[in-house]
Design a protein around this motif. Structure first.
Motif, PDB file in Angstrom:
ATOM      1  N   LEU A  58       0.831  -1.205   0.000  1.00 36.51           N
ATOM      2  CA  LEU A  58       0.000   0.000   0.000  1.00 36.51           C
ATOM      3  C   LEU A  58       0.866   1.255   0.000  1.00 36.51           C
ATOM      4  O   LEU A  58       0.596   2.223  -0.731  1.00 36.51           O
ATOM      5  CB  LEU A  58      -0.929  -0.005   1.210  1.00 36.51           C
ATOM      6  CG  LEU A  58      -1.951   1.125   1.289  1.00 36.51           C
ATOM      7  CD1 LEU A  58      -2.850   1.138   0.057  1.00 36.51           C
ATOM      8  CD2 LEU A  58      -2.785   1.013   2.557  1.00 36.51           C
ATOM      9  N   ASP A  59       1.944   1.254   0.804  1.00 38.22           N
ATOM     10  CA  ASP A  59       2.865   2.397   0.818  1.00 38.22           C
ATOM     11  C   ASP A  59       3.521   2.587  -0.547  1.00 38.22           C
ATOM     12  O   ASP A  59       3.692   3.715  -1.022  1.00 38.22           O
ATOM     13  CB  ASP A  59       3.941   2.186   1.891  1.00 38.22           C
ATOM     14  CG  ASP A  59       3.397   2.299   3.303  1.00 38.22           C
ATOM     15  OD1 ASP A  59       2.284   2.846   3.467  1.00 38.22           O
ATOM     16  OD2 ASP A  59       4.067   1.826   4.236  1.00 38.22           O
ATOM     17  N   GLN A  60       3.871   1.491  -1.183  1.00 43.39           N
ATOM     18  CA  GLN A  60       4.504   1.577  -2.497  1.00 43.39           C
ATOM     19  C   GLN A  60       3.547   2.175  -3.524  1.00 43.39           C
ATOM     20  O   GLN A  60       3.946   2.994  -4.361  1.00 43.39           O
ATOM     21  CB  GLN A  60       4.959   0.190  -2.947  1.00 43.39           C
ATOM     22  CG  GLN A  60       5.771   0.208  -4.234  1.00 43.39           C
ATOM     23  CD  GLN A  60       6.188  -1.183  -4.657  1.00 43.39           C
ATOM     24  OE1 GLN A  60       5.354  -2.044  -4.929  1.00 43.39           O
ATOM     25  NE2 GLN A  60       7.483  -1.424  -4.714  1.00 43.39           N
ATOM     26  N   ALA A  61       2.278   1.792  -3.449  1.00 38.30           N
ATOM     27  CA  ALA A  61       1.293   2.354  -4.369  1.00 38.30           C
ATOM     28  C   ALA A  61       1.140   3.858  -4.149  1.00 38.30           C
ATOM     29  O   ALA A  61       1.079   4.637  -5.112  1.00 38.30           O
ATOM     30  CB  ALA A  61      -0.045   1.652  -4.189  1.00 38.30           C
ATOM     31  N   GLU A  62       1.084   4.276  -2.891  1.00 40.30           N
ATOM     32  CA  GLU A  62       0.961   5.706  -2.591  1.00 40.30           C
ATOM     33  C   GLU A  62       2.176   6.475  -3.106  1.00 40.30           C
ATOM     34  O   GLU A  62       2.035   7.555  -3.695  1.00 40.30           O
ATOM     35  CB  GLU A  62       0.816   5.907  -1.079  1.00 40.30           C
ATOM     36  CG  GLU A  62      -0.488   5.396  -0.484  1.00 40.30           C
ATOM     37  CD  GLU A  62      -1.643   6.356  -0.715  1.00 40.30           C
ATOM     38  OE1 GLU A  62      -1.458   7.366  -1.426  1.00 40.30           O
ATOM     39  OE2 GLU A  62      -2.736   6.092  -0.182  1.00 40.30           O
ATOM     40  N   ASN A  63       3.357   5.940  -2.896  1.00 36.67           N
ATOM     41  CA  ASN A  63       4.570   6.621  -3.350  1.00 36.67           C
ATOM     42  C   ASN A  63       4.670   6.630  -4.871  1.00 36.67           C
ATOM     43  O   ASN A  63       5.180   7.588  -5.464  1.00 36.67           O
ATOM     44  CB  ASN A  63       5.801   5.952  -2.742  1.00 36.67           C
ATOM     45  CG  ASN A  63       5.945   6.241  -1.261  1.00 36.67           C
ATOM     46  OD1 ASN A  63       5.675   7.348  -0.808  1.00 36.67           O
ATOM     47  ND2 ASN A  63       6.352   5.245  -0.501  1.00 36.67           N
ATOM     48  N   THR A  64       4.177   5.580  -5.516  1.00 37.67           N
ATOM     49  CA  THR A  64       4.160   5.557  -6.978  1.00 37.67           C
ATOM     50  C   THR A  64       3.240   6.640  -7.522  1.00 37.67           C
ATOM     51  O   THR A  64       3.558   7.305  -8.522  1.00 37.67           O
ATOM     52  CB  THR A  64       3.702   4.177  -7.486  1.00 37.67           C
ATOM     53  OG1 THR A  64       4.591   3.168  -6.986  1.00 37.67           O
ATOM     54  CG2 THR A  64       3.692   4.130  -9.001  1.00 37.67           C
ATOM     55  N   ILE A  65       2.114   6.852  -6.860  1.00 34.79           N
ATOM     56  CA  ILE A  65       1.183   7.901  -7.274  1.00 34.79           C
ATOM     57  C   ILE A  65       1.814   9.278  -7.065  1.00 34.79           C
ATOM     58  O   ILE A  65       1.716  10.161  -7.928  1.00 34.79           O
ATOM     59  CB  ILE A  65      -0.138   7.775  -6.499  1.00 34.79           C
ATOM     60  CG1 ILE A  65      -0.860   6.487  -6.907  1.00 34.79           C
ATOM     61  CG2 ILE A  65      -1.035   8.982  -6.741  1.00 34.79           C
ATOM     62  CD1 ILE A  65      -2.055   6.142  -6.051  1.00 34.79           C
ATOM     63  N   ARG A  66       2.474   9.462  -5.920  1.00 32.48           N
ATOM     64  CA  ARG A  66       3.156  10.754  -5.681  1.00 32.48           C
ATOM     65  C   ARG A  66       4.229  11.007  -6.732  1.00 32.48           C
ATOM     66  O   ARG A  66       4.400  12.144  -7.206  1.00 32.48           O
ATOM     67  CB  ARG A  66       3.769  10.752  -4.282  1.00 32.48           C
ATOM     68  CG  ARG A  66       2.754  10.713  -3.143  1.00 32.48           C
ATOM     69  CD  ARG A  66       3.442  10.938  -1.814  1.00 32.48           C
ATOM     70  NE  ARG A  66       2.504  10.773  -0.712  1.00 32.48           N
ATOM     71  CZ  ARG A  66       2.399   9.672   0.025  1.00 32.48           C
ATOM     72  NH1 ARG A  66       3.201   8.638  -0.232  1.00 32.48           N
ATOM     73  NH2 ARG A  66       1.525   9.582   1.006  1.00 32.48           N
ATOM     74  N   ARG A  67       4.952   9.974  -7.094  1.00 29.68           N
ATOM     75  CA  ARG A  67       5.989  10.132  -8.121  1.00 29.68           C
ATOM     76  C   ARG A  67       5.361  10.520  -9.448  1.00 29.68           C
ATOM     77  O   ARG A  67       5.888  11.376 -10.172  1.00 29.68           O
ATOM     78  CB  ARG A  67       6.781   8.835  -8.270  1.00 29.68           C
ATOM     79  CG  ARG A  67       7.868   8.903  -9.339  1.00 29.68           C
ATOM     80  CD  ARG A  67       8.696   7.622  -9.366  1.00 29.68           C
ATOM     81  NE  ARG A  67       9.742   7.722 -10.367  1.00 29.68           N
ATOM     82  CZ  ARG A  67       9.603   7.371 -11.640  1.00 29.68           C
ATOM     83  NH1 ARG A  67       8.428   6.882 -12.059  1.00 29.68           N
ATOM     84  NH2 ARG A  67      10.606   7.494 -12.488  1.00 29.68           N
ATOM     85  N   GLN A  68       4.228   9.913  -9.788  1.00 29.80           N
ATOM     86  CA  GLN A  68       3.575  10.242 -11.049  1.00 29.80           C
ATOM     87  C   GLN A  68       3.073  11.680 -11.049  1.00 29.80           C
ATOM     88  O   GLN A  68       3.080  12.346 -12.093  1.00 29.80           O
ATOM     89  CB  GLN A  68       2.423   9.271 -11.315  1.00 29.80           C
ATOM     90  CG  GLN A  68       1.910   9.297 -12.740  1.00 29.80           C
ATOM     91  CD  GLN A  68       2.978   8.912 -13.751  1.00 29.80           C
ATOM     92  OE1 GLN A  68       3.730   7.966 -13.528  1.00 29.80           O
ATOM     93  NE2 GLN A  68       3.051   9.643 -14.850  1.00 29.80           N
ATOM     94  N   ARG A  69       2.645  12.173  -9.890  1.00 33.08           N
ATOM     95  CA  ARG A  69       2.253  13.588  -9.810  1.00 33.08           C
ATOM     96  C   ARG A  69       3.442  14.488 -10.093  1.00 33.08           C
ATOM     97  O   ARG A  69       3.318  15.514 -10.782  1.00 33.08           O
ATOM     98  CB  ARG A  69       1.689  13.893  -8.423  1.00 33.08           C
ATOM     99  CG  ARG A  69       0.331  13.271  -8.129  1.00 33.08           C
ATOM    100  CD  ARG A  69      -0.060  13.549  -6.704  1.00 33.08           C
ATOM    101  NE  ARG A  69      -1.199  12.730  -6.276  1.00 33.08           N
ATOM    102  CZ  ARG A  69      -1.473  12.439  -5.024  1.00 33.08           C
ATOM    103  NH1 ARG A  69      -0.692  12.906  -4.055  1.00 33.08           N
ATOM    104  NH2 ARG A  69      -2.513  11.689  -4.714  1.00 33.08           N
ATOM    105  N   ALA A  70       4.602  14.121  -9.558  1.00 31.86           N
ATOM    106  CA  ALA A  70       5.805  14.919  -9.823  1.00 31.86           C
ATOM    107  C   ALA A  70       6.157  14.881 -11.304  1.00 31.86           C
ATOM    108  O   ALA A  70       6.541  15.904 -11.891  1.00 31.86           O
ATOM    109  CB  ALA A  70       6.971  14.408  -8.979  1.00 31.86           C
ATOM    110  N   LEU A  71       6.017  13.713 -11.930  1.00 26.55           N
ATOM    111  CA  LEU A  71       6.290  13.613 -13.365  1.00 26.55           C
ATOM    112  C   LEU A  71       5.276  14.414 -14.177  1.00 26.55           C
ATOM    113  O   LEU A  71       5.620  14.978 -15.221  1.00 26.55           O
ATOM    114  CB  LEU A  71       6.275  12.144 -13.790  1.00 26.55           C
ATOM    115  CG  LEU A  71       7.391  11.273 -13.218  1.00 26.55           C
ATOM    116  CD1 LEU A  71       7.225   9.821 -13.654  1.00 26.55           C
ATOM    117  CD2 LEU A  71       8.758  11.800 -13.634  1.00 26.55           C
ATOM    118  N   LEU A  72       4.034  14.472 -13.709  1.00 25.89           N
ATOM    119  CA  LEU A  72       3.034  15.308 -14.379  1.00 25.89           C
ATOM    120  C   LEU A  72       3.435  16.777 -14.295  1.00 25.89           C
ATOM    121  O   LEU A  72       3.304  17.523 -15.276  1.00 25.89           O
ATOM    122  CB  LEU A  72       1.663  15.089 -13.758  1.00 25.89           C
ATOM    123  CG  LEU A  72       0.537  16.019 -14.258  1.00 25.89           C
ATOM    124  CD1 LEU A  72       0.338  15.858 -15.758  1.00 25.89           C
ATOM    125  CD2 LEU A  72      -0.762  15.745 -13.509  1.00 25.89           C
TER     126      LEU A  72
END
Length: 448
Positions: free
Chosen positions: A108-122
């Motif tokens: 679950l933590d990995q999924a949250e961090n993956t989403i945060r990373r994608q926001r940064a890439l956006l």
């Protein structure tokens, strides 16, 4: 947020760059923000990534399965007649993982961090698109002014050729003078064709990036609110640069993977239940049987062919790689800030120097013209002076473009070239809206 305060005056200055009837750089940025296909695709990529959270959350949720079976058999017994048996059975099974060595929370933590990373890439994609829009806006202005300068140069040279032709007809100019005037005019026409081609190419690129063709773009005013020192710019970039933030989150994701792999090697506990109903169609008195069970299942992995150990080692090495990549990205960001800062200072200084060169070239041109008229200098000197003035004016136009693009580039390196930081007059895309609508969505297959 400090970065919003820093850019408030920037947005206002950019908006006031030209008259109300002209197309401003803010208009171009807003249009690109609304219409650029690459930016819209990056937003959809974030929506795709948001689905990783409910997938990870599903590891905590139960699975419920309904099974059914029907069969028919012939029972042949030596001491009694044979008979046919038909069996119908149905079972409802329940399974819910309660503990898996910490792998569930790590997933679950990995999924949250993956989403945060994608926001940064956006955010990085948004900055790239806005920088491209601002750059091509300035390219169109530069190429339009260059075209106008070349047209004016042709008008001057045509007049000079007519004058030289008249002087040649009365014997006051030589064939060499006339040929030089005609050669310079032909050269100017070639330059005009090249300038027109460059402008057409820039307009096509503008339409591709911004989403519509340019309409009378006006030079923006200077950007205010930029960092006052190089050290301040580097400090802002180290905190807000989206690529650097994405790199740091990639390292965090890799460390979450270590926890997942370690959890796979530890005992797991699951709640299991089963309700089963069997019915028989045969001569025996027992024609129905029911059973139900509920229990806790403990699974202890003792040896899994060594693959689990290899996966854990791989995760640890991957985390080390991501850490080094973050260090490398930090150095790249620092280099980008320094380069953007130096390029901007160079462009600003060049504009001032070119202003002085143009002023001197105009004086020289006027002086040479008077000397040519009284026969003290050849016509070639006048043509050279005219070309030097044109070159200086074209160079200044290019450097003015470099100043604005340099300012936008510096904003991009510190993470401030976003629609929110620039306070663009448009509805902002909310990267959290789809996340909030999706994060607890464990039923349904429709998309919004």
């Amino acid at each position: 947020m400090r970065i919003r305060t820093l850019l408030l005056s920037t947005a206002l200055t950019l908006m006031l760059g030209g008259p109300a009837s002209a197309e401003t750089i803010i208009d171009a940025l807003v249009s690109a923000y609304q219409n650029n296909a690459d930016l819209m695709a990056a937003r959809e990529e974030l929506r795709v990534t948001n689905e990783q959270r409910p997938q990870a959350l599903g590891g905590w949720m139960p699975t419920v399965t309904l099974r059914g079976n029907a069969d028919e058999a012939t029972i042949d017994q030596r001491i009694s007649p044979s008979y046919d048996r038909r069996t119908l059975s149905g079972a409802l099974e329940y399974n819910q993982t309660l503990y898996r060595g910490g792998a569930l929370s790590a997933t679950l933590d990995q999924a949250e961090n993956t989403i945060r990373r994608q926001r940064a890439l956006l955010t990085d994609t948004e900055q790239t698109v806005l920088l491209q829009a601002g750059s091509i806006f300035m390219d169109v202005i530069r190429d339009s002014r260059t075209l106008a300068l070349n047209r004016n140069n042709i008008a001057v040279l045509e007049e000079r050729r007519r004058t030289t032709r008249a002087l040649y007809d009365v014997g006051d100019a030589t064939q060499a003078d006339l040929s030089q005037a005609e050669a310079r005019l032909a050269q100017a026409r070639a330059q005009l064709i090249a300038a027109q081609g460059q402008l057409d190419a820039s307009r096509a690129t503008y339409a591709q990036i911004v989403g519509q063709p340019p309409e009378a773009p006006e030079m923006p005013g200077p950007v205010s609110g930029l960092p006052e020192t190089l050290e301040a710019a580097i400090d802002l970039a180290e905190r807000w640069n989206p690529v650097l933030r994405a790199s740091g989150l990639a390292e965090t994701i890799a460390r979450d993977q270590i926890r997942i792999r370690r959890g796979e090697m530890l005992p797991s506990v699951a709640l299991v239940g089963r309700v089963q109903e069997d019915s028989y169609d045969d001569p025996l008195p027992l024609d129905r049987q029911s059973q139900a069970s509920l229990g806790v299942q403990l699974t202890v992995p003792l040896y899994q062919s060594g693959a689990d150990h290899a996966r854990l080692r791989e995760a640890k090495k991957r985390a080390n790689q991501r850490q080094l990549e973050t260090v490398s990205q930090l150095r790249k960001v620092q280099e980008q800030v320094i380069r953007a800062w130096r390029d901007l200072q160079t462009a600003r200084a060049s504009v001032g120097a070119l202003d002085e060169q143009i002023a001197a070239a105009r004086l020289a041109l006027e002086s040479v013209r008077r000397e040519v008229e009284i026969g003290r200098r050849p016509l070639l000197d006048l043509l050279d002076a005219q070309q030097e003035l044109l070159d200086a004016e074209v160079n200044r136009t290019g450097r003015q473009r470099d100043v604005v693009v340099g300012e936008l580039t510096l904003l991009s390196t510190i993470g401030a070239l976003t629609a929110e930081s620039l306070a663009l007059p448009t509805d902002l895309y909310d990267p959290l809206a789809d996340y909030e609508a999706t994060k607890w969505r464990l039923f349904g297959t429709g998309i919004r």
